[in-house]
Design a protein around this motif. Structure first.
Motif, PDB file in Angstrom:
ATOM      1  N   ALA A 101      -9.187  -8.111  -5.324  1.00  0.00           N
ATOM      2  CA  ALA A 101      -9.976  -7.387  -3.888  1.00  0.00           C
ATOM      3  C   ALA A 101     -10.421  -5.867  -4.379  1.00  0.00           C
ATOM      4  O   ALA A 101      -9.183  -4.948  -4.714  1.00  0.00           O
ATOM      5  CB  ALA A 101      -9.899  -7.892  -3.028  1.00  0.00           C
ATOM      6  N   VAL A 102     -11.255  -5.503  -3.901  1.00  0.00           N
ATOM      7  CA  VAL A 102     -11.736  -3.867  -3.726  1.00  0.00           C
ATOM      8  C   VAL A 102     -12.513  -4.006  -1.916  1.00  0.00           C
ATOM      9  O   VAL A 102     -13.001  -5.311  -1.740  1.00  0.00           O
ATOM     10  CB  VAL A 102     -12.546  -3.433  -5.214  1.00  0.00           C
ATOM     11  N   ASN A 103     -12.174  -2.617  -1.966  1.00  0.00           N
ATOM     12  CA  ASN A 103     -13.017  -2.129  -0.444  1.00  0.00           C
ATOM     13  C   ASN A 103     -12.201  -3.110   0.656  1.00  0.00           C
ATOM     14  O   ASN A 103     -12.990  -3.670   2.027  1.00  0.00           O
ATOM     15  CB  ASN A 103     -14.418  -2.393  -0.862  1.00  0.00           C
ATOM     16  N   VAL A 104     -11.240  -3.302   0.219  1.00  0.00           N
ATOM     17  CA  VAL A 104     -10.617  -3.953   1.359  1.00  0.00           C
ATOM     18  C   VAL A 104     -10.563  -3.280   2.810  1.00  0.00           C
ATOM     19  O   VAL A 104      -9.660  -2.269   2.763  1.00  0.00           O
ATOM     20  CB  VAL A 104      -8.999  -4.578   1.147  1.00  0.00           C
ATOM     21  N   SER A 105     -11.010  -3.710   3.612  1.00  0.00           N
ATOM     22  CA  SER A 105     -10.983  -3.267   5.734  1.00  0.00           C
ATOM     23  C   SER A 105     -10.307  -4.030   6.274  1.00  0.00           C
ATOM     24  O   SER A 105     -11.028  -5.589   6.673  1.00  0.00           O
ATOM     25  CB  SER A 105     -12.027  -2.803   5.594  1.00  0.00           C
ATOM     26  N   ALA A 106      -9.565  -3.729   7.289  1.00  0.00           N
ATOM     27  CA  ALA A 106      -8.347  -4.569   8.226  1.00  0.00           C
ATOM     28  C   ALA A 106      -8.663  -3.915   9.435  1.00  0.00           C
ATOM     29  O   ALA A 106      -8.405  -2.936   9.117  1.00  0.00           O
ATOM     30  CB  ALA A 106      -7.039  -5.128   7.840  1.00  0.00           C
ATOM     31  N   THR A 107      -9.610  -4.461  10.181  1.00  0.00           N
ATOM     32  CA  THR A 107     -10.524  -3.486  11.524  1.00  0.00           C
ATOM     33  C   THR A 107      -9.430  -4.400  12.697  1.00  0.00           C
ATOM     34  O   THR A 107      -9.021  -5.510  12.852  1.00  0.00           O
ATOM     35  CB  THR A 107     -11.539  -3.805  11.694  1.00  0.00           C
ATOM     36  N   VAL A 108      -8.500  -3.611  13.117  1.00  0.00           N
ATOM     37  CA  VAL A 108      -7.218  -4.822  14.551  1.00  0.00           C
ATOM     38  C   VAL A 108      -7.932  -3.561  14.920  1.00  0.00           C
ATOM     39  O   VAL A 108      -7.688  -2.712  16.022  1.00  0.00           O
ATOM     40  CB  VAL A 108      -5.842  -3.983  14.208  1.00  0.00           C
ATOM     41  N   ARG A 109      -7.772  -4.873  16.290  1.00  0.00           N
ATOM     42  CA  ARG A 109      -8.267  -3.992  18.179  1.00  0.00           C
ATOM     43  C   ARG A 109      -6.966  -3.986  18.836  1.00  0.00           C
ATOM     44  O   ARG A 109      -5.884  -4.415  18.313  1.00  0.00           O
ATOM     45  CB  ARG A 109      -8.732  -5.184  18.781  1.00  0.00           C
ATOM     46  N   VAL A 110      -7.147  -2.578  19.491  1.00  0.00           N
ATOM     47  CA  VAL A 110      -5.936  -2.428  20.116  1.00  0.00           C
ATOM     48  C   VAL A 110      -5.849  -1.858  21.522  1.00  0.00           C
ATOM     49  O   VAL A 110      -7.126  -2.485  21.829  1.00  0.00           O
ATOM     50  CB  VAL A 110      -5.232  -0.720  19.781  1.00  0.00           C
ATOM     51  N   PRO A 111      -4.901  -1.727  22.796  1.00  0.00           N
ATOM     52  CA  PRO A 111      -5.642  -1.765  23.617  1.00  0.00           C
ATOM     53  C   PRO A 111      -6.148  -0.677  23.922  1.00  0.00           C
ATOM     54  O   PRO A 111      -6.255   0.590  23.271  1.00  0.00           O
ATOM     55  CB  PRO A 111      -3.749  -1.274  24.637  1.00  0.00           C
ATOM     56  N   LEU A 162     -10.987  -8.883   8.497  1.00  0.00           N
ATOM     57  CA  LEU A 162     -11.173  -8.099   7.451  1.00  0.00           C
ATOM     58  C   LEU A 162     -12.556  -8.750   7.243  1.00  0.00           C
ATOM     59  O   LEU A 162     -13.422  -9.397   6.709  1.00  0.00           O
ATOM     60  CB  LEU A 162     -10.090  -9.258   6.313  1.00  0.00           C
ATOM     61  N   THR A 163     -12.844  -6.947   5.962  1.00  0.00           N
ATOM     62  CA  THR A 163     -13.884  -7.001   5.496  1.00  0.00           C
ATOM     63  C   THR A 163     -13.881  -6.906   3.741  1.00  0.00           C
ATOM     64  O   THR A 163     -12.419  -5.961   2.981  1.00  0.00           O
ATOM     65  CB  THR A 163     -15.129  -6.126   5.399  1.00  0.00           C
ATOM     66  N   PHE A 164     -14.416  -7.187   2.535  1.00  0.00           N
ATOM     67  CA  PHE A 164     -13.687  -7.522   1.291  1.00  0.00           C
ATOM     68  C   PHE A 164     -14.925  -7.469   0.152  1.00  0.00           C
ATOM     69  O   PHE A 164     -15.795  -8.491   0.671  1.00  0.00           O
ATOM     70  CB  PHE A 164     -12.528  -7.973   1.076  1.00  0.00           C
ATOM     71  N   GLU A 165     -14.051  -7.179  -1.443  1.00  0.00           N
ATOM     72  CA  GLU A 165     -15.118  -7.847  -1.909  1.00  0.00           C
ATOM     73  C   GLU A 165     -14.236  -8.777  -3.245  1.00  0.00           C
ATOM     74  O   GLU A 165     -13.289  -7.731  -3.951  1.00  0.00           O
ATOM     75  CB  GLU A 165     -15.921  -6.354  -2.433  1.00  0.00           C
ATOM     76  N   LEU A 166     -14.599  -9.350  -3.883  1.00  0.00           N
ATOM     77  CA  LEU A 166     -13.735 -10.016  -5.011  1.00  0.00           C
ATOM     78  C   LEU A 166     -14.697 -10.889  -6.273  1.00  0.00           C
ATOM     79  O   LEU A 166     -15.724 -11.536  -6.403  1.00  0.00           O
ATOM     80  CB  LEU A 166     -13.481 -11.657  -4.491  1.00  0.00           C
TER      81      LEU A 166
END
Length: 440
Positions: free
Chosen positions: A322-332, A395-399
Motif C-alpha cells: 500500500a502507498v500513501n497510507v495516512s491514519a488520522t486519530v481523533r484526540v481529546p 485510514l486513507t491509502f492506495e493499493l
C-alpha cells in the motif's frame, strides 16, 4: 444554458485562466468568489453560491477551482453547469495530460483554444473530444520532468528491458496529441469499511469502474474479456461457488453486450480521450479480508500525559504493498503538544490541534508486515473521560495492482487492420480508500 464567465483558480486564489463570454458580470467576480470560498469554515464549500444577481458554480479538481458564473436572468440549470465544468476538467486532462497548476501554466493557450471552441457567447457548442480534435491546433507541452529513473528501463545498446514492458504510473498522464498509439484500461475501485473495536467487520462496500483512455488514431472496435466466473446479483443465479461477484453494474450506452451473458466480453468503439464504460458495486461480502487491522492501546503515564500505542498490520499478500497510507486519530480537545516514537524512519506524524487529530503518514506499507507508533500527548486537565474522546481512526491509502472485488481483465483485443503500426495496450488496477474507519 448560458454561461457568462469561466475561470480557473489555484488553491491560493491565483487566476490561471479567465474568459469572459458575455460582459454582463464584472471582472471583480474572481475576487468575490475566492473571498466567499475562503470565508467559509467547513471543509466542503457549497457548489453553488450567490452574490447579488450573480451565481457562482464551481467544482474542485486537481487542487484547482473550476468556476462558471451566470446571472439570475439567464435561469441556467446548476446541474448542467456542473456537468460542463466536469467535462472541461476531463478535456484538459485529455489534451494536456493532467489537470494541475503547472500544466495549465504551460498550456494556457491550449486551454483558451478549448474554451473558444466549447462556448460561443456563453452557449455550449460541443464537449465531444471527437468533434473538438478537428479544430484544436495548439500542441500540448508535457509537465513531466526528466528523471534518472527513466534510464533504468534502457538495457544494453538501448534495448528494452523487461521493466520497460510495464506501464509506468504516469503513462496515461500524457497529452492526447502525443502521437503514441496506445490504449489504457484502468480498473479503479473505492473501498468503504467500518471495523469495530474488537476487529469485527461491521460494514464493507466497494464501488468500482472500468475506465478506457484511448490514444489510438482510429479504432472501430475493441473486445475486452472480464472474469469468466463473474456473477452479478445473487450468486445462486449464476451457479454455486462463483469466485467474483458484484451486486449490480451499469454500462455505458456505447458498450455492446451481445457476448456478455455467455462469455463476459464487452465490445465498444472508444472515442479518443477518457470514458467510463462500466460501473459496479459490491456490499458486505468481500472476497478478500480488509487490507488493514489496527491494535490500539490507550493509557496515562506517571507524568499525566496521554499515551496512544498503535500497531497497524497490513494483510495484503507479501508481494503487494500500500502507498500513501495516512491514519488520522481523533484526540481529546485541548492537546497542546505531541512527542512520538515510530518503528521505522520512513514514517512521520504531526498534531493538528484545529482538527483535534494526530496524522500518522506511511509512504509505503509492504503486505504481511506490521508497523507501530507511540504517541505521547500533553492534555491539560486530563481525566479518565478524556480517553473516551480518542478515536475513531480513519485510514486513507492506495493499493496499486489490487482490486478488492477480484474483478480482472482477461484480455484486451483490437479489431485487425484498424491502426497504423503497433498499438500498445495497458491494463492497470488500483483500489483507493473512500471511507475506512476503525473504532477504538
Amino acid at each position: 444554458m448560458m454561461i457568462s464567465q469561466v475561470f480557473i483558480l489555484s488553491s491560493k486564489g491565483d487566476r490561471l485562466v479567465y474568459k469572459d463570454f458575455r460582459g454582463d458580470v464584472g471582472s471583480d467576480a474572481v475576487g468575490i468568489f475566492y473571498d466567499k470560498v475562503t470565508a467559509l469554515t467547513g471543509d466542503q464549500p457549497p457548489v453553488v453560491m450567490t452574490h447579488k444577481d450573480v451565481h457562482f458554480v464551481h467544482v474542485w479538481q486537481g487542487g484547482l477551482y473550476l468556476v462558471a458564473t451566470t446571472t439570475a436572468a439567464a435561469s441556467s440549470s446548476p446541474f448542467a453547469i456542473i456537468e460542463f465544468l466536469n467535462r472541461l476538467a476531463a478535456l484538459i486532462k485529455d489534451y494536456c495530460g493532467a489537470l494541475s497548476e503547472k500544466t495549465l501554466q504551460m498550456n494556457f493557450a491550449l486551454v483558451y483554444e478549448l474554451l473558444d471552441e466549447m462556448l460561443d457567447f456563453g452557449y455550449v457548442q460541443s464537449t465531444s473530444c471527437d468533434v473538438l480534435k478537428n479544430f484544436i491546433q495548439t500542441e500540448a507541452l508535457s509537465a513531466r520532468p526528466f528523471s534518472l529513473f527513466d534510464l533504468a528501463n534502457v538495457g544494453l545498446f538501448g534495448a528494452d528491458t523487461q521493466q520497460s514492458k510495464v506501464a509506468p504510473g504516469s503513462a496515461a498522464a500524457r497529452p492526447m496529441q502525443g502521437g503514441k498509439s496506445e490504449i489504457f484500461v484502468d480498473v479503479i475501485e473505492r473501498m468503504s469499511v467500518v471495523m469495530g473495536a474488537n476487529g469485527v467487520l461491521m460494514k464493507a462496500e466497494v464501488e468500482g469502474e472500468v475506465v478506457v483512455k484511448c490514444f489510438l488514431p482510429s479504432c472501430s472496435e475493441i473486445r475486452m474479456g472480464l472474469n469468466e466466473d463473474l456473477s452479478i446479483g445473487d450468486p445462486q443465479l449464476r451457479g454455486y461457488g462463483a469466485a467474483v461477484r458484484v451486486d449490480e453494474c451499469h454500462f455505458h450506452p456505447a458498450v455492446r453486450l451481445d457476448e456478455f451473458d455467455a462469455h463476459r466480453i464487452l465490445r465498444l468503439s472508444p472515442s479518443q480521450g477518457e470514458q467510463s464504460i462500466m460501473q459496479y458495486r459490491l456490499a458486505d461480502h468481500l472476497p478478500l479480508a480488509p487490507p488493514f487491522r489496527l491494535f490500539p492501546a490507550i493509557e496515562k503515564d506517571k507524568t499525566g500525559r496521554l499515551l496512544l500505542f498503535f500497531k497497524l498490520r497490513c494483510d495484503l499478500p507479501p508481494k503487494s504493498s500500500a502507498v500513501n497510507v495516512s491514519a488520522t486519530v481523533r484526540v481529546p480537545k485541548g492537546c497542546v503538544s505531541l512527542s512520538q516514537e515510530l518503528s521505522s524512519p520512513d514514517q512521520s506524524a504531526e498534531l493538528q490541534p484545529h482538527n483535534r487529530a494526530v496524522v500518522w503518514n506511511i509512504a509505503r506499507f509492504a503486505g504481511g508486515t506490521q508497523l507501530s507508533a507511540l504517541f505521547k500527548l500533553d492534555v491539560p486537565a486530563l481525566s479518565s473521560a478524556s480517553t473516551l474522546e480518542v478515536g475513531p481512526v480513519g485510514l486513507t491509502f492506495e493499493l496499486p495492482k489490487v482490486t478488492a472485488s477480484g474483478l480482472h481483465v482477461r484480455f484486451l483485443r483490437l479489431a485487425p487492420a484498424q491502426h497504423r503500426g503497433p498499438a500498445r495496450r495497458w491494463v492497470r488496477y488500483v483500489t483507493h480508500s473512500d471511507s475506512y474507519a476503525i473504532r477504538i
